[in-house]
Write an enzyme that holds these catalytic residues in place. Structure first.
Site, PDB file in Angstrom:
ATOM      1  N   HIS A 121       0.584  -1.274  -0.167  1.00 13.07           N
ATOM      2  CA  HIS A 121       0.209  -0.165   0.210  1.00 13.07           C
ATOM      3  C   HIS A 121       0.968   1.662  -0.421  1.00 13.07           C
ATOM      4  CE1 HIS A 121       0.500   0.673   4.083  1.00 13.07           C
ATOM      5  NE2 HIS A 121       0.740  -0.755   4.790  1.00 13.07           N
ATOM      6  N   ASP A 122       0.071   2.596  -1.221  1.00 11.26           N
ATOM      7  CA  ASP A 122       1.053   3.290  -0.979  1.00 11.26           C
ATOM      8  C   ASP A 122       2.791   3.767  -1.743  1.00 11.26           C
ATOM      9  OD1 ASP A 122      -1.161   5.113   0.537  1.00 11.26           O
ATOM     10  OD2 ASP A 122      -0.725   3.606   2.677  1.00 11.26           O
ATOM     11  N   GLY A 139       5.237  -1.147   2.690  1.00  9.46           N
ATOM     12  CA  GLY A 139       4.245   0.334   1.844  1.00  9.46           C
ATOM     13  C   GLY A 139       5.196   1.378   2.729  1.00  9.46           C
TER      14      GLY A 139
END
Length: 263
Positions: A121-122, A139
């Site tokens: 994520h991200d 992440g």
């Protein structure tokens, strides 16, 4: 109409260009957009708020756009964006972002992503990168253009890797990597400049020598980072503009490094 195999499941709300191909047993969710010329192989799942550009190739058994592997995620409509002309090989997992950061995971253009690669994520991945089999990034990681991640390399969350860096096989990264640096090991250690990669991308001898000079200032003269930045400013003033450009990129990266750099 898109060419969709009879066994594939494509939600009626998904937006697929008429030239998209979807292979057997693949599943595409309602919030997915796929651009022209993209081919989705068999047994691929694309879900979440996912936007995919043109002329991408997804091989079998990948999971694209699934919820982030973050216990703080609470169902927010975060996103995954993928650019154009990317190759995504077998068993890759790309997750959407989180509201605690940008809310989006992004992959640029012309990337070669080998099997079993995880984009958490991200993460922000640039263009023209190569991820070898089993490269893993946690992440919030940022990876610049033309970076090469060798097999089984892994990156700690929030790390940054500058453009044209080369990360060796099974390297474990817990700090940031300036542009152009070649590194290897667990823990990671810098081993010079990615000279072969720069030659292949058309860097001149003078530009490469300037990058090597900047590397020596940062890594070989025993300077603190503040001292190294001051020395780089002086060096940049004494070389041609096309050489100073890349030295400046290394210096400016030092200002953005949040976890310290691999030294």
């Amino acid at each position: 109409m898109a060419k969709i195999h009879a066994t594939a499941i494509v939600d009626s709300k998904a937006e697929l260009h008429e030239s998209v191909e979807v292979g057997p047993y693949s599943v595409i969710g309602p919030n997915v957009t796929i651009g022209s010329g993209t081919v989705v192989g068999p047994h691929v799942v694309i879900e979440g708020h996912t936007s995919i550009g043109s002329d991408n190739k997804f091989f079998q058994f990948s999971s694209i756009g699934a919820a982030p592997q973050d216990k703080k995620w609470n169902g927010e409509p975060t996103r995954l964006t993928i650019g154009d002309r990317n190759t995504i090989r077998e068993f890759c997992t790309f997750n959407t972002g989180t509201v605690q950061d940008k809310g989006v995971t992004s992959l640029g253009n012309d990337n070669w992503i080998s099997a079993y690669v995880h984009l958490a994520h991200d993460c922000v991945v640039g263009s023209n990168t190569i991820f070898s089999n089993n490269a893993q990034i946690a992440g919030h990681v940022e990876i610049g253009d033309h970076v090469i991640m060798s097999g089984f390399a892994n990156v700690h969350q929030f790390c940054k890797i500058g453009a044209h860096a080369f990360v060796g096989m099974s390297t474990s990264l817990t700090q940031d990597v300036p542009p152009f640096v070649l590194l290897n090991g667990n823990p990671a250690a810098a081993h010079g400049v990615n000279i072969e990669g720069l030659k292949r991308r058309g860097f001149s001898r003078e530009q490469i020598n300037g990058i090597r000079a900047a590397y020596k200032i940062i890594y070989r003269q025993g300077l603190t980072l503040d001292e190294a930045k001051a020395a780089l400013i002086a060096e940049e003033a004494a070389v041609p503009a096309d050489v100073a450009l890349h030295m400046r990129a290394m210096r400016e990266f030092l200002d953005t490094a949040s976890r310290g750099i691999v030294r």
